[in-house]
Motif scaffolding. Structure first.
Motif, PDB file in Angstrom:
ATOM      1  N   VAL A 259      22.838 -29.135   2.011  1.00  0.00           N
ATOM      2  CA  VAL A 259      23.130 -28.375   0.999  1.00  0.00           C
ATOM      3  C   VAL A 259      22.123 -27.051   1.475  1.00  0.00           C
ATOM      4  N   MET A 260      22.574 -26.018   1.348  1.00  0.00           N
ATOM      5  CA  MET A 260      21.841 -24.817   1.945  1.00  0.00           C
ATOM      6  C   MET A 260      21.511 -23.824   0.825  1.00  0.00           C
ATOM      7  N   ASP A 261      22.132 -23.853  -0.265  1.00  0.00           N
ATOM      8  CA  ASP A 261      21.906 -22.913  -1.535  1.00  0.00           C
ATOM      9  C   ASP A 261      22.385 -23.822  -2.645  1.00  0.00           C
ATOM     10  N   ILE A 262      21.560 -23.287  -3.749  1.00  0.00           N
ATOM     11  CA  ILE A 262      21.734 -23.752  -5.161  1.00  0.00           C
ATOM     12  C   ILE A 262      21.613 -22.695  -6.055  1.00  0.00           C
ATOM     13  N   ASP A 263      22.743 -22.720  -6.912  1.00  0.00           N
ATOM     14  CA  ASP A 263      22.746 -21.433  -7.963  1.00  0.00           C
ATOM     15  C   ASP A 263      23.246 -22.056  -9.240  1.00  0.00           C
ATOM     16  N   ILE A 264      22.574 -21.547 -10.139  1.00  0.00           N
ATOM     17  CA  ILE A 264      22.711 -21.922 -11.571  1.00  0.00           C
ATOM     18  C   ILE A 264      23.269 -20.524 -12.313  1.00  0.00           C
ATOM     19  N   ASN A 265      24.295 -21.036 -13.176  1.00  0.00           N
ATOM     20  CA  ASN A 265      24.712 -19.861 -14.207  1.00  0.00           C
ATOM     21  C   ASN A 265      23.814 -19.667 -15.031  1.00  0.00           C
ATOM     22  N   PRO A 266      23.463 -18.254 -15.145  1.00  0.00           N
ATOM     23  CA  PRO A 266      22.384 -17.890 -15.883  1.00  0.00           C
ATOM     24  C   PRO A 266      22.713 -18.352 -17.384  1.00  0.00           C
ATOM     25  N   GLN A 267      23.725 -17.933 -17.805  1.00  0.00           N
ATOM     26  CA  GLN A 267      24.171 -18.179 -19.287  1.00  0.00           C
ATOM     27  C   GLN A 267      24.617 -19.516 -19.782  1.00  0.00           C
ATOM     28  N   ASN A 268      25.356 -20.547 -18.772  1.00  0.00           N
ATOM     29  CA  ASN A 268      25.449 -21.660 -19.135  1.00  0.00           C
ATOM     30  C   ASN A 268      25.120 -22.510 -17.834  1.00  0.00           C
ATOM     31  N   PRO A 269      23.667 -22.958 -17.939  1.00  0.00           N
ATOM     32  CA  PRO A 269      23.376 -23.791 -17.005  1.00  0.00           C
ATOM     33  C   PRO A 269      23.919 -25.125 -16.530  1.00  0.00           C
ATOM     34  N   ASP A 270      24.911 -25.470 -17.515  1.00  0.00           N
ATOM     35  CA  ASP A 270      25.602 -26.738 -16.793  1.00  0.00           C
ATOM     36  C   ASP A 270      26.529 -26.240 -15.690  1.00  0.00           C
ATOM     37  N   ILE A 271      26.944 -25.038 -15.518  1.00  0.00           N
ATOM     38  CA  ILE A 271      27.541 -24.790 -14.380  1.00  0.00           C
ATOM     39  C   ILE A 271      26.555 -24.452 -13.294  1.00  0.00           C
ATOM     40  N   VAL A 272      26.787 -25.192 -12.132  1.00  0.00           N
ATOM     41  CA  VAL A 272      25.878 -25.263 -11.022  1.00  0.00           C
ATOM     42  C   VAL A 272      26.647 -25.170  -9.760  1.00  0.00           C
ATOM     43  N   PHE A 273      26.317 -24.313  -8.987  1.00  0.00           N
ATOM     44  CA  PHE A 273      27.030 -24.176  -7.512  1.00  0.00           C
ATOM     45  C   PHE A 273      25.931 -24.679  -6.471  1.00  0.00           C
ATOM     46  N   ALA A 274      26.703 -25.614  -5.339  1.00  0.00           N
ATOM     47  CA  ALA A 274      26.075 -26.275  -4.422  1.00  0.00           C
ATOM     48  C   ALA A 274      26.725 -25.627  -3.048  1.00  0.00           C
ATOM     49  N   SER A 275      26.134 -25.125  -2.157  1.00  0.00           N
ATOM     50  CA  SER A 275      26.791 -24.655  -1.028  1.00  0.00           C
ATOM     51  C   SER A 275      26.542 -25.672  -0.101  1.00  0.00           C
ATOM     52  N   CYS A 276      27.153 -26.369   0.740  1.00  0.00           N
ATOM     53  CA  CYS A 276      26.783 -27.393   1.503  1.00  0.00           C
ATOM     54  C   CYS A 276      27.385 -26.963   2.876  1.00  0.00           C
ATOM     55  N   GLY A 277      26.903 -27.637   4.177  1.00  0.00           N
ATOM     56  CA  GLY A 277      27.187 -27.248   5.269  1.00  0.00           C
ATOM     57  C   GLY A 277      26.156 -26.328   6.215  1.00  0.00           C
ATOM     58  N   ILE A 315      24.929 -14.763  -7.641  1.00  0.00           N
ATOM     59  CA  ILE A 315      25.592 -14.748  -8.901  1.00  0.00           C
ATOM     60  C   ILE A 315      25.077 -13.374  -9.616  1.00  0.00           C
ATOM     61  N   HIS A 316      26.069 -12.465 -10.149  1.00  0.00           N
ATOM     62  CA  HIS A 316      25.637 -11.367 -11.125  1.00  0.00           C
ATOM     63  C   HIS A 316      24.974 -12.046 -12.496  1.00  0.00           C
ATOM     64  N   GLN A 317      23.610 -11.565 -12.287  1.00  0.00           N
ATOM     65  CA  GLN A 317      23.130 -11.942 -13.673  1.00  0.00           C
ATOM     66  C   GLN A 317      23.588 -11.783 -14.905  1.00  0.00           C
ATOM     67  N   ALA A 318      24.203 -10.305 -15.114  1.00  0.00           N
ATOM     68  CA  ALA A 318      24.759  -9.891 -16.515  1.00  0.00           C
ATOM     69  C   ALA A 318      26.000 -10.583 -16.657  1.00  0.00           C
ATOM     70  N   ASN A 319      26.780 -10.634 -15.667  1.00  0.00           N
ATOM     71  CA  ASN A 319      28.081 -11.275 -15.736  1.00  0.00           C
ATOM     72  C   ASN A 319      28.450 -12.294 -14.894  1.00  0.00           C
ATOM     73  N   PRO A 320      27.934 -13.556 -14.983  1.00  0.00           N
ATOM     74  CA  PRO A 320      27.787 -14.557 -13.898  1.00  0.00           C
ATOM     75  C   PRO A 320      29.566 -15.090 -13.746  1.00  0.00           C
ATOM     76  N   ARG A 321      30.360 -14.445 -14.215  1.00  0.00           N
ATOM     77  CA  ARG A 321      31.702 -14.900 -13.703  1.00  0.00           C
ATOM     78  C   ARG A 321      31.861 -14.049 -12.384  1.00  0.00           C
ATOM     79  N   ILE A 322      31.279 -13.181 -12.173  1.00  0.00           N
ATOM     80  CA  ILE A 322      31.216 -12.300 -10.674  1.00  0.00           C
ATOM     81  C   ILE A 322      30.409 -13.254  -9.815  1.00  0.00           C
ATOM     82  N   ILE A 323      30.838 -13.545  -8.785  1.00  0.00           N
ATOM     83  CA  ILE A 323      30.020 -14.364  -7.712  1.00  0.00           C
ATOM     84  C   ILE A 323      30.448 -13.903  -6.471  1.00  0.00           C
ATOM     85  N   TYR A 324      29.377 -13.809  -5.627  1.00  0.00           N
ATOM     86  CA  TYR A 324      29.919 -13.418  -4.062  1.00  0.00           C
ATOM     87  C   TYR A 324      29.321 -14.516  -3.222  1.00  0.00           C
TER      88      TYR A 324
END
Length: 554
Positions: A259-277, A315-324
């Protein structure tokens, strides 16, 4: 009749012997003409020496056990005789530097309440801290954790109580394959001992996730829930781990390796992204959990999987639906991808090869906190886009670094210089145009939104010397050594060392009878010689007659 029969038998026997003799002679003649069988290729003498070196330390086992190094550390701490104060002062070591050149740095975290306080993690120099936003001649101080920590791969500061800090140890790019990278670059790095925690701003540390006795592991990412700082996620070589009690205990919640990166949605912390590989590890992809780590979904729908490098998320902090997502194979960028629906679907916005041959090693994506189309992508150099990645402009040039004696605290080059191979990024929490970067040359920042850059390496003594360091035989103020990705440097009695040659510095030598004569090397057996103590424009190639084909990295 009997006599004649015996004579016939004797003649037949002699004839048979003669025929057999001819056959044997013919066979021997053919063997003599045939080329000799190829000699078995034996390991080089250097390999025998290294195997002997390891075997002596592993005895009676064949290899050093996973916890052997830490047990040796504990034994040394418990059994080494304490020196008397008088003798200790007489034998105290002094740091010689370099203090004007920073070393490879993998992690950075800014105090969310006071942006002048910054922590950075070096690849083999441990944890460092600045109270001056990295500015000044003695901007950095080493933070002694009390544990044998070389590589620091991740740092997280509790947003509520900033005296609570977590660090992930190790620097691992290929699963169980961090062996130093001297000849094979992709084995670069070191293993860690887990996660350490401080409750008092770094004065004392304790083990949080204890991997002291299983050391072929590393922690590459840490993320604290923005709404409950007792909840922490860790991205490790062994998968994704979670703590719900401020690091008192950890549970593996996702088993995909590297797991090389972990990101949490700043408005809904139940949403977590894990980048593996990492370097072709199985299951390489971006995964999402919408229930705080209980279940995970592999994200596709436009986003690639099974890449051979690594992926970093922004993740864009103001609108976390926008992700790169910055996706790369080991030696080339796959692309930068964007999602406008929280990761449900993705589109590739550019195929620009920003990571290049460091796709396994050093790249990132950063999104401006208020402008989702303003992104900075780091690879070998820094690139900026103001239209969501449709077009990028290259903003830095690593090759603009200055040689000679650069001053302690900078500048280290012109305003468009930032060292090569960018690993991590952090934005000032109060001033979005101030952005910090870490790379193979230490710590850099921009104060104008990525238009110009400055080095912040005053006193940050974290460069990595390869073996082959040389000291003059009769001058204690003269020495020379080769650095990982920071050229060759010459000590001349001050904190500011002289930078020469370029590339990765390697083995060196000083003529014992004439200190004006020096030798240095860059990767792939590029040997150079100077006849005036290594000053600028005095180095010339010294490889005539040497076959450099197939030479190792160092």
């Amino acid at each position: 009749m009997k006599t004649r029969q015996v004579s016939f038998v004797n003649a037949a026997f002699r004839f048979a012997v003669l025929i057999v003799g001819f056959q044997i002679a013919a066979h021997l003649s053919q063997e003599a003409k045939a080329p000799p069988p190829p000699r078995k290729k034996l390991p080089p003498g250097a390999m025998h020496a290294l195997n002997f070196f390891a075997a002596a330390r592993a005895y009676p086992d064949k290899i050093i056990s996973g916890g052997g190094f830490y047990r040796a550390y504990e034994s040394s701490q418990a059994t080494l005789q304490k020196q008397s104060p008088q003798k200790s002062n007489a034998t105290k070591w002094k740091l010689l530097g370099p203090k004007n050149v920073g070393g490879r740095t993998n992690a950075i975290a800014i105090n969310p309440q006071n942006p002048n306080t910054i922590y950075v993690g070096a690849a083999s120099g441990g944890l460092w801290r600045s109270f001056t936003a990295g500015v000044g001649v003695e901007a950095w101080e080493y933070v002694d954790t009390g544990f044998p920590v070389l590589g620091v791969g991740a740092i997280a500061i509790d947003p509520v109580d900033t005296n609570k800090i977590y660090i992930g140890t190790g620097e691992v790019y290929g699963y169980q394959d961090a062996t130093g990278g001297v000849t094979i670059r992709t084995t670069r790095g070191s293993y860690g001992i887990g996660i350490l925690k401080t409750n008092d701003g770094g004065a004392t540390w304790s083990k949080s996730l204890d991997w002291s006795y299983d050391q072929k592991r590393g922690v590459q990412a840490l993320a604290i829930s923005p709404q409950n700082s007792n909840i922490i996620y860790a991205g490790t070589t062994e998968g994704t781990y979670k703590s719900t009690n401020a690091g008192a205990s950890w549970t593996q919640v996702h088993g995909i390796l590297m797991v090389m990166d972990i990101d949490i949605n700043p408005q809904n912390p139940d949403i977590v992204f894990a980048s593996c590989g990492g370097l072709g590890s199985p299951g390489a992809a971006v995964y999402r959990s919408t229930d705080a780590g209980l279940n995970w979904q592999q994200l596709t729908n436009g986003l690639p999987i099974n890449y051979t490098g690594k992926t970093i998320i922004g993740i864009h902090q103001a609108n976390p639906r926008i992700i790169y997502a910055d996706v790369a194979n080991d030696f080339r960028t796959v692309g930068i991808y964007r999602s406008d629906d929280g990761g449900d679907s993705w589109r590739r916005v550019t195929t620009l090869d920003i990571a290049q041959y460091q796709g396994w090693y050093s790249h990132f994506i950063w999104v401006h906190p208020t402008d989702p189309d303003f992104i900075i992508a780091g690879g070998i150099d820094l690139w900026k886009s103001t239209n969501g990645g449709v077009t990028f402009t290259k903003k830095s040039d690593w090759a603009a670094w200055q040689f000679g004696v650069v001053p302690v605290g900078g500048p280290e080059g012109p305003p468009h210089y930032s060292h090569a191979d960018h690993h991590a990024v952090a934005g000032d929490p109060f001033s979005p145009d101030i952005i910090y970067f870490t790379n193979d040359g230490g710590v850099f920042r921009t104060t104008d939104g990525g238009e110009t850059f400055e080095g912040l390496n005053g006193g940050y003594a974290t460069t990595q010397f390869y073996n082959g360091f040389s000291s003059a035989t009769s001058d204690s103020t003269l020495a020379i050594g080769g650095l990982q990705d920071n050229s060759t440097v010459i000590y001349e009695g001050t904190d500011a060392w002289r930078r020469v040659i370029g590339g990765d510095g390697c083995w060196t030598a000083i003529d014992p009878f004439n200190h004006n004569v020096m030798y240095g090397e860059a990767q792939n057996l590029n040997i150079f010689k100077s006849t005036n103590r290594g000053h600028e424009n005095s180095w010339f190639s010294a490889t005539s007659g040497i076959n450099r084909s197939g030479a190792g990295f160092v």
